[in-house]
Design a protein around this motif. Structure first.
Motif: not given
Length: 152
Positions: A31-42, A135-151
């Motif tokens: 599996x591959x997950x990413x945290x992105x903003x406006x199409x750019x992968x952080x 690195x860059x700042x990640x929002x809580x939503x981006x962090x959940x997506x990166x760690x595949x957190x479905x909660x």
């Protein structure tokens, strides 16, 4: 006799060395997950059975494309992300609130949390062998997506 023995030892040692090389084509992430903003992968995470590899652009460099990487085992992810989730559950953060997580491979993951305009953010930097990658700042939503957190 000495030459043939030396040749045999050389062939055996070279075959042992070659046996440890893993071809990237055979090692595919499940599996591959990413945290992105406006199409750019952080930051991107490639999930394998026994480890997860995180890759991000080192923010120290504006012109050069320098990638920073760190690896976490499943146990390390549980511990690291568990602490991240605990910090995200807080309503307010103290100034310079964060923690340092030491991996088994010797990488120190430096985290910092802040809340700005109602948005909670996580900052990740890494250091290994006295080399620091920012690195860059990640929002809580981006962090959940990166760690595949479905909660929720």
């Amino acid at each position: 006799m000495k030459k043939s023995l030396l040749l045999l030892i050389t062939l055996l040692s070279s075959s042992l060395i070659n046996a440890q090389i893993i071809d990237n084509k055979t090692l595919q992430p499940k599996m591959t997950t990413k945290a992105s903003i406006m199409g750019a992968t952080l930051i991107e995470a490639n999930w394998y059975d026994s480890f997860t590899s995180f890759t991000f652009q080192d923010a120290k460099y504006k012109i050069l494309d320098v990638q920073a990487r760190f690896i976490l085992t499943p146990e390390e992810i549980d511990s690291f992300y568990g602490e991240v989730k605990n910090r995200f559950s807080k309503n307010e953060y103290e100034e310079k609130e964060g923690f340092i997580f030491q991996t088994k491979e010797g990488t120190a993951i430096h985290t910092n949390f802040k809340k700005s305009m109602g948005t909670k953010s996580l900052y990740i930097a890494i250091s290994k062998n006295n080399v620091v990658s920012l690195g860059m700042y990640l929002t809580e939503k981006q962090t959940k997506k990166l760690f595949n957190d479905q909660s929720k």
